[in-house]
Design an enzyme around this catalytic site. Structure first.
Site, mmCIF file in Angstrom:
data_model
loop_
_atom_site.group_PDB
_atom_site.id
_atom_site.type_symbol
_atom_site.label_atom_id
_atom_site.label_comp_id
_atom_site.label_asym_id
_atom_site.label_seq_id
_atom_site.Cartn_x
_atom_site.Cartn_y
_atom_site.Cartn_z
ATOM 1 N N ASP A 175 0.828 -1.214 0.000
ATOM 2 C CA ASP A 175 0.000 0.000 0.000
ATOM 3 C C ASP A 175 0.860 1.262 0.000
ATOM 4 O O ASP A 175 1.990 1.250 0.500
ATOM 5 C CB ASP A 175 -0.918 -0.031 1.236
ATOM 6 N N ASN A 229 -11.050 -2.433 -5.208
ATOM 7 C CA ASN A 229 -10.286 -1.530 -6.090
ATOM 8 C C ASN A 229 -10.966 -1.327 -7.452
ATOM 9 O O ASN A 229 -10.645 -0.379 -8.171
ATOM 10 C CB ASN A 229 -8.848 -2.027 -6.285
HETATM 11 C C1 IPE Z 1 -5.516 -2.709 -0.220
HETATM 12 O O1 IPE Z 1 -5.127 -1.390 -0.408
HETATM 13 C C2 IPE Z 1 -5.483 -3.439 -1.517
HETATM 14 C C3 IPE Z 1 -4.169 -3.599 -2.121
HETATM 15 C C4 IPE Z 1 -3.035 -3.275 -1.594
HETATM 16 C C5 IPE Z 1 -4.179 -4.181 -3.425
HETATM 17 P P1 IPE Z 1 -6.205 -0.218 -0.502
HETATM 18 O O2 IPE Z 1 -5.448 1.047 -0.610
HETATM 19 O O3 IPE Z 1 -7.187 -0.515 -1.559
HETATM 20 O O4 IPE Z 1 -6.907 -0.358 0.915
HETATM 21 P P2 IPE Z 1 -7.915 0.619 1.689
HETATM 22 O O5 IPE Z 1 -9.124 0.737 0.848
HETATM 23 O O6 IPE Z 1 -7.221 1.921 1.863
HETATM 24 O O7 IPE Z 1 -8.158 -0.060 2.981
HETATM 25 C C1 IPE Z 2 -1.588 0.283 -3.358
HETATM 26 O O1 IPE Z 2 -1.370 1.653 -3.362
HETATM 27 C C2 IPE Z 2 -1.869 -0.272 -4.743
HETATM 28 C C3 IPE Z 2 -3.258 -0.675 -4.968
HETATM 29 C C4 IPE Z 2 -4.200 -0.693 -4.058
HETATM 30 C C5 IPE Z 2 -3.606 -1.126 -6.290
HETATM 31 P P1 IPE Z 2 -2.571 2.678 -3.369
HETATM 32 O O2 IPE Z 2 -2.945 2.965 -4.769
HETATM 33 O O3 IPE Z 2 -3.680 2.212 -2.495
HETATM 34 O O4 IPE Z 2 -1.888 3.970 -2.724
HETATM 35 P P2 IPE Z 2 -2.495 4.956 -1.643
HETATM 36 O O5 IPE Z 2 -2.986 4.125 -0.506
HETATM 37 O O6 IPE Z 2 -3.607 5.683 -2.322
HETATM 38 O O7 IPE Z 2 -1.364 5.830 -1.259
HETATM 39 MG MG MG Z 3 -4.079 2.428 -0.528
#
Ligand code: IPE
Ligand code: IPE
Ligand code: MG
Length: 246
Positions: A21, A69
């Site tokens: 993340d 997502n």
């Molecule tokens: C969790 O990250 C999913 C992945 C890392 C693929 P998110 O960024 O989607 O999680 P939330 O929604 O902030 O909890």
């Molecule tokens: C994790 O990084 C990747 C996916 C969930 C696909 P994020 O895209 O959630 O990055 P933040 O949490 O917005 O910084």
């Molecule tokens: Mg995230």
């Protein structure tokens, strides 16, 4: 900083699962688009795979795209899918060379056809590899997985393939996407968020949890070692007393 020398080779977690993340925030910090963060995140994927293979982790599961997502802006979802195909194409040779097997969990049927084809191809090409299994959680949601498991088992009960009395933890395991994998020993989540976000709810029942502030594109081998060190300092009691463990 922890050193590799202080790692106990006899206490490496068998199954490490990572919630990768912080890509978006990493990009935003430098005034770039979120996609730039995802691109740089793929470098950390590579580094982490190499480190895990090097220190003897047998199963590495990476949360790459959650069921939730799909609700992101269309352009970001499309960019992530493109990046996925590109990475798979680039990494196949390395996976083969290093004897690494690719496995996928999640509702793959929702992914674009091109992505599915590329995934099938790489899974097929690496299926006999034995050094480490890399599982990509794609279009994955634990509640959906559990719901499907209940549907599958119900059907079998209805058709007298199994009796309801015979349902136990092992049968449940066999009907999850992760049926070929052992329980998770260590969960790592980057970016400072301390939540599970619908990842492997059943499988992490007794996993050790490790949270770090590091954003995923900044995650290095040293950070991975730190997580392993933290794991090695824990006493896993599984409900017993400390005296029983020693
Ligand atoms: C969790 O990250 C999913 C992945 C890392 C693929 P998110 O960024 O989607 O999680 P939330 O929604 O902030 O909890
Ligand atoms: C994790 O990084 C990747 C996916 C969930 C696909 P994020 O895209 O959630 O990055 P933040 O949490 O917005 O910084
Ligand atoms: Mg995230």
């Amino acid at each position: 900083m922890n050193t590799v020398e202080s790692l106990d080779k006899n206490n490496i977690p068998n199954h490490v699962a990572i919630i990768m993340d912080g890509n978006g925030r990493w990009a935003k910090k430098q005034g770039m688009l979120r996609v730039f963060g995802h691109e740089n995140g793929t470098k950390s994927v590579r580094t982490t795979i190499e480190a895990a293979a090097k220190y003897g982790v047998k199963n590495l599961t990476l949360y790459a795209f959650s069921s939730e997502n799909w609700n992101r802006p269309k352009l970001e979802v499309e960019a992530l899918m493109r990046l996925l195909v590109k990475s798979l194409k680039n990494e196949l040779a390395t996976l083969s060379k290093n004897n690494l097997k690719l496995n996928i969990i999640g509702n793959v049927s929702l992914l674009p056809k091109g992505v599915q084809e590329e995934l099938n191809y790489v899974v097929e090409k690496t299926k006999n590899n034995t050094h480490m299994t890399i599982t990509l959680a794609l279009s994955y949601g634990s509640r959906e997985e559990i719901t499907n498991m209940i549907k599958e088992i119900s059907k079998k009960v209805k058709n007298n393939i199994i009796s309801s009395d015979a349902i136990d933890e092992s049968i449940i395991n066999q009907h999850l996407y992760t049926h070929d994998l052992p329980d998770v020993d260590l969960v790592i989540r980057t970016s400072g968020e301390q939540r599970i976000s619908n990842f492997l709810l059943w499988q992490i029942a007794y996993a050790e949890l490790y949270f770090t502030e590091v954003l995923w594109p900044d995650f290095t081998e040293d950070h991975f070692i730190n997580a392993l060190m933290s794991y090695q300092q824990r006493e896993r009691r599984f409900g017993k007393t400390s005296e029983q463990i020693k």
